[in-house]
Motif scaffolding. Structure first.
Motif, PDB file in Angstrom:
ATOM      1  N   GLU B 192      -0.780  16.512 -49.977  1.00  0.00           N
ATOM      2  CA  GLU B 192      -0.272  17.481 -49.172  1.00  0.00           C
ATOM      3  C   GLU B 192      -0.043  18.947 -50.186  1.00  0.00           C
ATOM      4  OE1 GLU B 192       2.752  17.128 -46.000  1.00  0.00           O
ATOM      5  OE2 GLU B 192       1.942  15.175 -45.764  1.00  0.00           O
ATOM      6  N   GLU B 278     -11.731  19.136 -41.163  1.00  0.00           N
ATOM      7  CA  GLU B 278     -11.104  18.962 -39.677  1.00  0.00           C
ATOM      8  C   GLU B 278     -12.223  18.859 -38.739  1.00  0.00           C
ATOM      9  OE1 GLU B 278      -8.280  21.958 -39.350  1.00  0.00           O
ATOM     10  OE2 GLU B 278      -6.848  20.530 -40.210  1.00  0.00           O
ATOM     11  N   ILE B 279     -11.945  17.838 -37.842  1.00  0.00           N
ATOM     12  CA  ILE B 279     -13.248  17.957 -36.807  1.00  0.00           C
ATOM     13  C   ILE B 279     -12.398  18.199 -35.313  1.00  0.00           C
ATOM     14  CG2 ILE B 279     -14.842  16.462 -35.503  1.00  0.00           C
ATOM     15  CD1 ILE B 279     -15.473  15.028 -38.081  1.00  0.00           C
ATOM     16  N   MET B 280     -12.847  19.181 -34.699  1.00  0.00           N
ATOM     17  CA  MET B 280     -12.138  19.740 -33.444  1.00  0.00           C
ATOM     18  C   MET B 280     -12.907  20.029 -32.650  1.00  0.00           C
ATOM     19  SD  MET B 280      -9.173  22.455 -33.912  1.00  0.00           S
ATOM     20  CE  MET B 280      -9.920  22.974 -35.045  1.00  0.00           C
ATOM     21  N   GLY B 281     -12.988  18.956 -31.622  1.00  0.00           N
ATOM     22  CA  GLY B 281     -14.104  18.881 -30.533  1.00  0.00           C
ATOM     23  C   GLY B 281     -15.463  19.173 -31.430  1.00  0.00           C
ATOM     24  N   ARG B 287     -13.550  22.982 -46.637  1.00  0.00           N
ATOM     25  CA  ARG B 287     -13.250  24.209 -47.610  1.00  0.00           C
ATOM     26  C   ARG B 287     -13.477  23.696 -48.875  1.00  0.00           C
ATOM     27  NH1 ARG B 287      -8.896  27.803 -47.802  1.00  0.00           N
ATOM     28  NH2 ARG B 287      -9.134  27.573 -49.945  1.00  0.00           N
TER      29      ARG B 287
END
Lengths: 583, 448
Positions: B192, B278-281, B287
């Motif tokens: 993080e 990130e997979i979103m829909g 990056r």
């Protein structure tokens, strides 16, 4: 006398030393306490400054978030549509996630009707409980005075609390940090803080999670969840790093012998700095919990063993040693002086003894030949007889004087020895009376002897004679105006044997009560008035009493006869056993 | 008619391929620009059935034209000086750091932070001007104490922030040989932190020395901030690793690369191989923190393509890339699309196969297997892990043969060796670090 002097001197040395040492130690301990107190104040101040720094950090974050939230509101026309919020999260280094609740408590972000990223799903899961209670975020805007108190808004559980930062810090950093803020958005700067806002800290997953929430003018509640590791990283960067060792290890700063640790909610060290490396067992000198929203964290201050004020103790010890040395020298000088005087006195006494001794032999001869001459001298030469009588009595007096001196020195040297011989007290007394009658009558004094001690017993006739000699010669010297000297003797049988009593009463000026005891001290001679023009050695009564006491009795000034108005009355008590005793 | 259809098919095929491969032709003409290539491993797919397709999105940094005109670097070297670094190790580390700094010049900013249980800023961020003074300070570093890795990285990043700029290569080079035991110590927390630093344009390169460090933590920290990661078993090799690393740093041409892939027409993204994403829909974002001169960086996206009729074209994905061009100092955008064609003819499918893209795909897929193998081994399932690696090897073998690729062959051999090495417990620690480092390099196309 010989023993008490060193003891006395030792006391004279030790007492002031002890007193000084006691006071010195007390003073030092007090001083140490003061130093410790000052140190603890200093430490508290330091830890508080750190806490304030943290609070300022949160305040800066808060200012930033409020501006950003307002910016978001303006950019999305109050709708907080998904894309800009996501973009904001994607760009913000300190924010982990955000949520937006509409005025009626509905969740706008993370969106309900659109697919979520894994992170957003986790966040929703994590904050489900929190977001289900939107009243948590309804905090009335209080006037600044009331806002000082960190109000805990309907915290059902203790770890869950929402509160504004303490107002003092907010005020403070408004001067430093807020300048920039105001210049950026002059209109926004002040108005934003009036909307309800606050920090929530709660335990999530592995540690404390901080959320700042702010209600915008549309009634939306916008929450910024901080990236916890990033927050810690920023806090660490607010704290100093440790000094670099090297360059001859010259660390002269104040941090060289202490250590400050930042300890998180789990009790682990999050960061530590300072020159000291405290081991596990060491207890912190001080700990201070941090303010909300880091409430379960604390700072611990470790220090090496308290820097002992060596100079203080050293000074005290030196002072004590100097004083001790001074006093000892003084005592030594005094002691030497004293012992020299004693030696001189002893030499004098010895001299007197020797002289007395030397006088004794010729005197005996004088008396012997006087006696012989008295016997051989025809009766028809009264003048010669009278002269011889004077010579005889004066020689007797001189002899008694010498006996006194010799006895006195013997008593001092080896104590009194009593030689018991069988005899009758009255006989012995009669001899003395016979001896003294001419002497006393020369002073117009007549002896009245009433003898009732007729029982044969064992006693030391020499001692008795000496006692009587002394008493009677005192009468001769001091009570010449009294005309009479009464001598009474009697005997009583008591439980522990037969006691003989002799009372000698004169009618002279008498003895005052105060003087009564002092009379018996060696070399003491009554009041000036009394002794004026009278010669005396001052050892007679003391010697007499010593003899009487050695004889199991006493010599005292008798008061039973005070009705006689004037005159001294001495009572001699002697233990005179009937059976032979071995002394 | 027949010819006509053939012709039209050919034309369409050509168009599709050209679309996929060369959608950015006009851009390529410019020298100082990043190349975006979108390749399908199988640009032509069989019709009437759904497919798992792999799309390779690659970016290639342009050539640094002039060595002198490179991008200034802003580097923080964070050295572990905990007790375990004592003796030779710290000496080699010091020398490696000094050697690396020798490559920098006045344009660059360097700072040196050392940490044990405390953090010391040995050299605060400074221009590389008085080098001897910097070397002197580094030579004073002595080893002892614990490992406050988190604080060390924090302070290192803080030194970078003093001169943080989009026009510089901002990098923390972390060397550690032990487990972090003061402050946060979990891989996720460090990850993080890495992610947060990446948002500021700071990447963290992690160099694990010896067999004592936590490779999960180190790869995650590097992965989330898109730095490099290396496993150095012997301290003597530190110098060369530092040289590589600084070579990388000095050849950065673009930074802050955001890749956004949108899937269209019912295409479903399954996973992005190699990198955090990130997979979103239907949207996939990832990056890269930087692109290096003349180096290709790529990601492989696995998607599910619904069944289509023959002779149709379908836009599978559109890709948007935004990055900071360090030479022009502009934020630039690129876009492209991946289009697939569907055909009933198997021959056409085979003929259209993009071998290079497929090779990359196989490499990454096998790399994923290798990760799974580690997970299985971690949970104690040695046999399972071995099986995964053997499957991976046979998969690599068959693909290597059909593609006649020596690279895949080599990877197959590695997989077989790894499978053998799984057995012994004492080798596992080292093996795991090697595997992790190798996976990381494959996934991020690290050059060393």
């Amino acid at each position: 006398m010989k023993k008490t002097t060193p003891i006395l001197l030792a006391v004279i040395i030790i007492l002031p030393l002890l007193l000084l040492a006691w006071f010195g130690v007390r003073l030092q301990l007090n001083q140490q306490q003061v130093v410790a107190h000052q140190l603890s104040n200093l430490v508290t101040g330091r830890l508080q400054r750190i806490d304030e720094q943290f609070q300022e950090h949160f305040f800066r974050l808060q200012q930033g978030f409020m501006r950003q939230a307002e910016g978001l509101q303006q950019a999305t026309a109050g709708q907080h549509s998904v894309a800009p919020v996501r973009r904001f999260i994607g760009q913000s280094a300190v924010v982990q996630q955000m949520f937006v609740l509409s005025a009626n408590g509905e969740r706008r972000f993370p969106p309900r009707d659109q697919p979520l990223t894994q992170q957003e799903q986790d966040f929703v899961e994590l904050t489900r409980k929190l977001l289900r209670e939107p009243e948590r975020f309804i905090m009335p805007v209080l006037d600044p005075v009331a806002q000082v108190r960190p109000s805990i808004v309907s915290a059902s559980r203790s770890e869950l609390q929402s509160a504004p930062l303490s107002e003092s810090v907010a005020q403070k950093s408004r001067y430093s940090a807020d300048r920039a803020v105001e210049s950026l958005s002059a209109s926004a700067g002040l108005g934003l803080a009036e909307n309800p806002h606050g920090w929530i800290a709660w335990f999530a997953e592995a540690g404390l999670q901080q959320i700042f929430w702010w209600q915008d003018s549309d009634g939306n509640t916008i929450g910024f969840a901080l990236n916890a590791p990033r927050l810690l990283s920023d806090l660490i960067n607010l704290l100093p790093s440790s000094a670099v060792m090297g360059e001859g290890d010259q660390i002269a700063d104040a941090d060289s012998n202490n250590e400050i640790r930042l300890i998180n909610a789990r009790g682990d060290i999050a960061y530590s700095w300072g020159g000291l490396r405290a081991d596990e067992a060491q207890k912190p000198l001080q700990t201070m919990p941090l303010s909300h929203p880091l409430a379960s964290w604390h700072l611990a201050y470790y220090t090496a063993e308290l820097p002992v004020a060596i100079t203080g103790w050293l000074g005290l010890i030196v002072l004590l040693m100097l004083l001790g040395a001074g006093l000892s020298t003084l005592a030594y000088v005094l002691y030497r002086e004293h012992s020299r005087e004693l030696r001189v006195a002893e030499q004098r006494v010895n001299f007197v003894n020797q002289v007395s001794h030397e006088l004794k032999t010729p005197l005996t001869n004088v008396r012997l030949y006087t006696e012989m001459l008295e016997q051989t001298l025809p009766d028809d030469e009264p003048l010669a007889q009278r002269y011889l009588g004077v010579i005889s009595s004066e020689a007797g007096r001189l002899s008694r004087l010498i006996d006194n001196v010799l006895s006195f020195s013997r008593v001092k040297r080896e104590g009194v020895r009593v030689r018991y011989q069988q005899g009758v007290i009255d006989q012995c007394l009669a001899q003395v009376v016979a001896l003294f009658t001419p002497v006393l009558s020369a002073h117009q004094l007549s002896l009245r002897f009433t003898g009732k001690a007729t029982q044969a017993c064992y006693f030391d006739s020499e001692a008795l004679e000496q006692i009587m000699n002394n008493l009677l010669s005192n009468c001769e010297k001091y009570a010449a105006a009294g005309r009479f000297v009464d001598i009474q003797s009697w005997q009583t049988q008591q439980a522990d044997g037969l006691y003989s009593y002799i009372r000698v009463t004169d009618f002279g000026p008498g003895v005052s009560l105060d003087e009564a005891e002092k009379l018996f001290e060696p070399f003491y001679r009554g009041s000036d008035k009394l002794t004026e023009g009278v010669s005396g050695t001052g050892i007679g009564l003391g010697l007499a009493r010593d003899l009487a006491r050695a004889h199991g009795g006493d010599l005292s000034v008798d008061r039973s006869d005070t009705d006689a108005a004037s005159g001294a009355c001495f009572l001699v008590t002697l233990a005179t056993p009937i059976e032979s005793v071995t002394a | 008619m027949n010819i006509q259809t053939d012709q039209s098919m050919l034309r369409r095929t050509l168009r599709a391929v050209s679309c996929v491969v060369l959608s950015l032709l006009p851009v390529m003409a410019q020298a100082n620009q990043v190349n975006l290539n979108i390749n399908l491993a199988t640009p032509v797919m069989e019709a009437e059935q759904s497919h798992r397709a792999f799309i390779k999105v690659s970016l290639e940094g342009f050539k640094q034209q002039d060595k002198q005109a490179r991008i200034p670097a802003n580097v923080a070297i964070v050295l572990d000086k905990s007790g375990s670094m004592g003796g030779d190790k710290i000496q080699y580390a010091r020398e490696a750091a000094i050697m690396a700094i020798k490559r920098l010049d006045e344009r660059d900013i360097v700072s040196v932070v050392s940490y044990d249980s405390r953090v010391q800023v040995v050299v605060p961020a400074t221009q590389v001007r008085h080098q001897q003074r910097i070397y002197q300070a580094i030579r004073h570093i002595q080893a002892n104490g614990n490992t406050a890795l988190f604080a060390g990285v924090s302070k290192g990043a803080n030194e970078l922030r003093k001169f943080l700029s989009r026009n510089k290569v901002n990098r923390v080079v972390l060397l550690s040989d032990g487990l972090a035991n003061i402050g946060p110590q979990s891989a996720s927390e460090l990850g993080e932190l890495g992610a947060s630093l990446a948002k500021e344009g700071i990447s963290v390169t992690t160099i694990g020395l010896g067999l004592g460090y936590n490779e999960d933590l180190m790869t995650r920290l590097a992965g989330f901030s898109d730095g490099n990661h290396a496993f150095v078993e012997n301290a003597e090799d530190l110098a060369s690793v530092f040289q590589y690393e600084f070579g990388d740093v000095l050849s950065v041409v673009a930074q802050g690369v955001n890749i956004e892939i949108h899937c269209h027409n019912g295409v479903k993204p399954i996973r992005l191989l190699g990198r955090e994403s990130e997979i979103m829909g239907s949207r996939v974002t990832t990056r890269l923190n930087q692109l290096y001169s003349e180096q290709e960086k790529f990601v492989i996206l696995e998607v599910e393509v619904p069944a289509q009729q023959a002779e149709t074209e379908l836009e599978l994905v559109s890709v948007n890339v935004a990055y900071d061009n360090l030479f022009t100092q502009d934020e630039e955008q690129l876009s492209g699309q991946g289009i697939a064609r569907f055909s009933a003819s198997k021959q056409a499918v085979t003929a259209a196969r993009d071998d290079k893209a497929l090779e990359a795909v196989v490499e990454q897929v096998a790399n994923e297997y290798s990760r799974e193998a580690i997970e299985a081994r971690d949970s104690g399932d040695v046999a399972g892990a071995k099986k995964i690696l053997q499957d991976s090897a046979s998969y690599l073998g068959s693909q290597a043969e059909s593609l006649s690729s020596p690279r895949l062959q080599k990877q197959q051999e590695e997989a077989l060796q790894d499978a053998d090495a799984l057995e012994t417990e004492q080798d596992w620690n080292k093996q795991r670090k090697e595997l992790k480092a190798r996976q990381y390099k494959r996934a991020t196309q690290q050059t060393y």
